[in-house]
Design a protein around this motif. Structure first.
Motif: not given
Ligand code: FAD
Length: 386
Positions: A150-151, A154-157, A183-186, A189-193
């Protein structure tokens, strides 16, 4: 033996048909598969198919030469003295069950993609448009691969993960944490927990309150073995169809292979159900041999791979049996591996961009050889037994 039925038309199903014929079974052969398609490979669905580089992953099998009746678009619905199917009851002398697994969905009325079939992949690909807000639920193998594609499109993931790290359920939090920076390098946005309560029109409702807006939601939170149709039958179901080390169920002439089967592992002294391609590829040969009167034991070192964020991640073994973990190489500095040991034996390894380590370690795990810990920790020394 005059009639063998294969239930399920995935990789394990087609491999069973091929193995039976290759091993000389001359009788009637029928494959019942719920999908309208001939068996195809699933690993490319979250990779080349999502990237738009491939649209057809059909397994290259010669169905005429295999002389196999294909009942596609039909389901097996129960097992009594006969196999109950939507095409009517079918009598059999031998049955190999290969009904695989199905994705778990989240509650809610909003549209959610899952990724299991070629139709799922095509539908998701159509939604991966530049600028689209894509919410991926689950930072497991599928979630990471979907986020990668997806990234790239060109999606906002945004990836939402209930655990504190990606891949926590698969390889543990300590190892999974090393993949979080990818994740950030690509640009993802990673939202964990963060736990998702439901999928609603317009995005995700979060369990702790709040929401995430999305144009497309992809749920990648795991699968369940496709065994509900066997409830009430005389087969033992225990997170999959319980089979012995020869892939036999408790009923003579009935075997199970692939994602739906939990087989007894002689090496790891426990039942394993492995939802990966290598098992679907290789177990059928053993089931076919044993259905035809053989006594072969299926005792592989489980293996899989994943391609995510430009990295090749490979795993072999079964780490829950281990008592120690050793790092090999520096995760911050390129290729690395995590190695799990039980005493002085290697139980499992996960490698990142170190395919040679994987091959060598898999051999050592299979042979149950002793390992030199200090050599294992040094990435300059090939993985070898002591
Ligand atoms: P399946 O492929 O699930 O096939 C089972 C078939 O049976 C299906 O067609 C299903 O419709 C049918 N069926 C189910 N119930 C019934 C019924 N009641 N009656 C008739 N038919 C029925 N593994 C790796 O090692 N590496 C990877 O990179 C990797 N990537 C993957 C990516 C994706 C998107 C997916 C979905 C899987 C991936 N896998 C990967 C896992 C691998 O593809 C599976 O382990 C493999 O497909 C399992 O094969 P199977 O034949 O056991 O089950």
């Amino acid at each position: 033996m005059e009639r063998v039925i294969v239930a399920g038309g995935g990789l394990a199903g087609v491999r069973t048909v091929e193995a039976l014929r290759a091993q000389g079974y001359p009788g009637r052969l029928t494959l019942v598969g719920a999908e309208p398609h001939r068996p195809y490979d699933r690993p490319p669905l979250s990779k080349a198919v999502l990237r738009g580089e491939l649209d057809d992953t059909t397994v290259d099998a010669d169905w005429t030469a295999l002389d196999c009746e294909l009942l596609l678009g039909h389901r097996v619905t129960g097992l009594t003295d006969v196999l109950e199917t939507t095409a009517g009851p079918l009598g059999f002398d031998g049955l190999v069950i290969a009904t695989g697994a199905s994705p778990i969905r989240l509650p809610g009325d909003g549209p959610q993609h899952v990724l299991r079939t070629i139709d799922d992949a095509r539908a998701l690909r159509a939604d991966l448009r530049p600028g689209a807000r894509v919410a991926v639920v689950g930072a497991g193998w599928i979630g990471a691969e979907v986020a990668t594609a997806a990234a790239k499109a060109g999606c906002r993931v945004t990836v939402v993960e209930a655990a504190d790290t990606p891949l926590a359920a698969a390889v543990g939090a300590e190892v999974g944490a090393k993949t979080a920076p990818w994740y950030a390098e690509a640009g993802v946005e990673l939202r964990h927990g963060v736990k998702v309560a439901s999928v609603e029109r317009g995005g995700l409702e979060l369990a702790g309150g709040g929401s995430i807006e999305a144009d497309a939601v992809v749920t990648g939170i795991g699968v369940r073995p496709e065994t509900s149709w066997l409830e009430g039958s005389d087969l033992t179901l225990d997170d999959g169809i319980a089979v012995d080390e020869r892939l036999r169920t408790g009923r003579p002439g009935v075997f199970a292979v692939g994602d739906c089967a939990a087989w007894w592992s002689s090496t790891f002294r426990r039942r394993l159900r492995v939802e990966h391609w290598d098992t679907a590829l290789n177990a059928p040969e053993v089931a076919a041999a044993n259905l035809l009167g053989g006594e072969r034991v299926y005792d592989p070192v489980p293996y899989f791979w994943s391609e995510q964020f430009g990295h090749m991640v490979q795993y072999a073994g079964h780490h829950p049996v281990a008592d120690t973990m050793i790092w090999r190489g520096d995760p911050a500095a390129g290729g690395w591996a995590a190695c799990w040991l039980t005493g002085d034996r290697l139980a499992a390894i996960v490698t990142v961009d170190r395919p040679r380590d994987l091959v060598q370690a898999r051999r050592i795990i299979a042979a149950q050889k002793r390992i030199d810990r200090s050599a294992l920790a040094d990435p300059a020394i090939p993985v070898r037994d002591a």
